[in-house]
Motif scaffolding. Structure first.
Motif, mmCIF file in Angstrom:
data_model
loop_
_atom_site.group_PDB
_atom_site.id
_atom_site.type_symbol
_atom_site.label_atom_id
_atom_site.label_comp_id
_atom_site.label_asym_id
_atom_site.label_seq_id
_atom_site.Cartn_x
_atom_site.Cartn_y
_atom_site.Cartn_z
ATOM 1 N N PRO A 45 76.865 -8.388 -32.472
ATOM 2 C CA PRO A 45 76.120 -7.120 -32.519
ATOM 3 C C PRO A 45 75.770 -6.581 -31.126
ATOM 4 O O PRO A 45 75.835 -5.372 -30.901
ATOM 5 C CB PRO A 45 74.856 -7.470 -33.306
ATOM 6 C CG PRO A 45 75.243 -8.648 -34.146
ATOM 7 C CD PRO A 45 76.217 -9.416 -33.288
ATOM 8 N N ALA A 46 75.431 -7.466 -30.197
ATOM 9 C CA ALA A 46 75.111 -7.015 -28.830
ATOM 10 C C ALA A 46 76.346 -6.387 -28.197
ATOM 11 O O ALA A 46 76.272 -5.300 -27.615
ATOM 12 C CB ALA A 46 74.607 -8.173 -27.981
ATOM 13 N N LEU A 47 77.487 -7.041 -28.317
ATOM 14 C CA LEU A 47 78.728 -6.512 -27.751
ATOM 15 C C LEU A 47 79.052 -5.155 -28.361
ATOM 16 O O LEU A 47 79.413 -4.217 -27.654
ATOM 17 C CB LEU A 47 79.887 -7.494 -27.975
ATOM 18 C CG LEU A 47 81.242 -7.069 -27.411
ATOM 19 C CD1 LEU A 47 81.182 -6.861 -25.904
ATOM 20 C CD2 LEU A 47 82.312 -8.077 -27.781
ATOM 21 N N SER A 48 78.884 -5.037 -29.651
ATOM 22 C CA SER A 48 79.151 -3.770 -30.333
ATOM 23 C C SER A 48 78.242 -2.654 -29.815
ATOM 24 O O SER A 48 78.709 -1.536 -29.558
ATOM 25 C CB SER A 48 78.950 -3.939 -31.844
ATOM 26 O OG SER A 48 79.145 -2.716 -32.503
ATOM 27 N N ARG A 49 76.962 -2.949 -29.651
ATOM 28 C CA ARG A 49 76.023 -1.944 -29.126
ATOM 29 C C ARG A 49 76.407 -1.525 -27.710
ATOM 30 O O ARG A 49 76.318 -0.352 -27.356
ATOM 31 C CB ARG A 49 74.587 -2.481 -29.161
ATOM 32 C CG ARG A 49 73.999 -2.534 -30.565
ATOM 33 C CD ARG A 49 72.507 -2.826 -30.550
ATOM 34 N NE ARG A 49 72.151 -4.047 -29.847
ATOM 35 C CZ ARG A 49 72.100 -5.262 -30.400
ATOM 36 N NH1 ARG A 49 72.375 -5.415 -31.687
ATOM 37 N NH2 ARG A 49 71.753 -6.309 -29.683
ATOM 38 N N TRP A 50 76.853 -2.482 -26.895
ATOM 39 C CA TRP A 50 77.259 -2.163 -25.526
ATOM 40 C C TRP A 50 78.503 -1.284 -25.525
ATOM 41 O O TRP A 50 78.578 -0.314 -24.791
ATOM 42 C CB TRP A 50 77.526 -3.435 -24.738
ATOM 43 C CG TRP A 50 76.343 -4.344 -24.607
ATOM 44 C CD1 TRP A 50 75.019 -4.015 -24.754
ATOM 45 C CD2 TRP A 50 76.366 -5.726 -24.315
ATOM 46 N NE1 TRP A 50 74.234 -5.122 -24.561
ATOM 47 C CE2 TRP A 50 75.032 -6.184 -24.293
ATOM 48 C CE3 TRP A 50 77.385 -6.645 -24.074
ATOM 49 C CZ2 TRP A 50 74.697 -7.512 -24.021
ATOM 50 C CZ3 TRP A 50 77.053 -7.959 -23.814
ATOM 51 C CH2 TRP A 50 75.715 -8.382 -23.783
ATOM 52 N N ILE A 51 79.480 -1.648 -26.348
ATOM 53 C CA ILE A 51 80.731 -0.894 -26.405
ATOM 54 C C ILE A 51 80.483 0.537 -26.867
ATOM 55 O O ILE A 51 81.083 1.471 -26.365
ATOM 56 C CB ILE A 51 81.752 -1.601 -27.335
ATOM 57 C CG1 ILE A 51 82.232 -2.905 -26.678
ATOM 58 C CG2 ILE A 51 82.930 -0.688 -27.654
ATOM 59 C CD1 ILE A 51 83.064 -3.783 -27.582
ATOM 60 N N ASN A 52 79.582 0.697 -27.821
ATOM 61 C CA ASN A 52 79.310 2.016 -28.377
ATOM 62 C C ASN A 52 78.236 2.782 -27.629
ATOM 63 O O ASN A 52 77.863 3.879 -28.041
ATOM 64 C CB ASN A 52 78.947 1.889 -29.860
ATOM 65 C CG ASN A 52 80.130 1.411 -30.673
ATOM 66 O OD1 ASN A 52 81.207 1.980 -30.584
ATOM 67 N ND2 ASN A 52 79.951 0.354 -31.431
ATOM 68 N N GLY A 53 77.734 2.219 -26.540
ATOM 69 C CA GLY A 53 76.753 2.912 -25.709
ATOM 70 C C GLY A 53 75.378 3.013 -26.336
ATOM 71 O O GLY A 53 74.570 3.849 -25.935
ATOM 72 N N LYS A 54 75.083 2.143 -27.291
ATOM 73 C CA LYS A 54 73.784 2.181 -27.953
ATOM 74 C C LYS A 54 72.759 1.276 -27.289
ATOM 75 O O LYS A 54 71.601 1.293 -27.656
ATOM 76 C CB LYS A 54 73.943 1.813 -29.431
ATOM 77 C CG LYS A 54 74.769 2.828 -30.184
ATOM 78 C CD LYS A 54 74.863 2.509 -31.639
ATOM 79 C CE LYS A 54 75.684 3.590 -32.328
ATOM 80 N NZ LYS A 54 75.803 3.363 -33.743
ATOM 81 N N ALA A 55 73.208 0.497 -26.334
ATOM 82 C CA ALA A 55 72.306 -0.389 -25.593
ATOM 83 C C ALA A 55 72.832 -0.528 -24.170
ATOM 84 O O ALA A 55 74.031 -0.416 -23.921
ATOM 85 C CB ALA A 55 72.230 -1.762 -26.260
ATOM 86 N N ILE A 56 71.928 -0.756 -23.262
ATOM 87 C CA ILE A 56 72.287 -0.957 -21.859
ATOM 88 C C ILE A 56 72.738 -2.400 -21.676
ATOM 89 O O ILE A 56 72.084 -3.332 -22.145
ATOM 90 C CB ILE A 56 71.093 -0.652 -20.938
ATOM 91 C CG1 ILE A 56 70.724 0.830 -21.062
ATOM 92 C CG2 ILE A 56 71.404 -1.013 -19.494
ATOM 93 C CD1 ILE A 56 69.453 1.206 -20.345
ATOM 94 N N ILE A 57 73.827 -2.559 -20.984
ATOM 95 C CA ILE A 57 74.352 -3.902 -20.731
ATOM 96 C C ILE A 57 73.572 -4.514 -19.572
ATOM 97 O O ILE A 57 73.506 -3.929 -18.498
ATOM 98 C CB ILE A 57 75.840 -3.859 -20.372
ATOM 99 C CG1 ILE A 57 76.628 -3.120 -21.444
ATOM 100 C CG2 ILE A 57 76.386 -5.269 -20.168
ATOM 101 C CD1 ILE A 57 78.074 -2.878 -21.078
#
Length: 86
Positions: A45-57
């Motif tokens: 889920p973290a990787l998905s959020r990063w890829i989709n720009g929904k969370a800051i890496i």
């Protein structure tokens, strides 16, 4: 009587990445997000959020992902180079 307070302000450098470029690099690896997450020891889920720009890496993860993408890209290059030069 006044109480003096000293504030320490930590300088934070924020590195940004282009999400579309990041998505394309991940897609070119030919792996699922689950495979990549497992190989890197991060949650899917973290990787998905990063890829989709929904969370800051986090910065340490930017380094981890950059190294991973670079390594895998080199491996793919060598694979195709050997395959078509034979």
């Amino acid at each position: 009587r006044r109480i003096k307070m000293a504030l320490k302000i930590k300088t934070i450098t924020i590195r940004t990445i282009d999400n579309e470029d990041f998505k394309q690099q991940i897609l070119h690896l030919g792996k699922t997000q689950k495979q990549i997450a497992n190989e890197l020891g991060i949650s899917e889920p973290a990787l998905s959020r990063w890829i989709n720009g929904k969370a800051i890496i986090p910065e340490d993860k930017i380094d981890l992902l950059s190294e991973y993408i670079d390594k895998k890209s080199k491996e793919m290059y060598e694979f195709w180079k050997e395959k078509y030069n034979d």
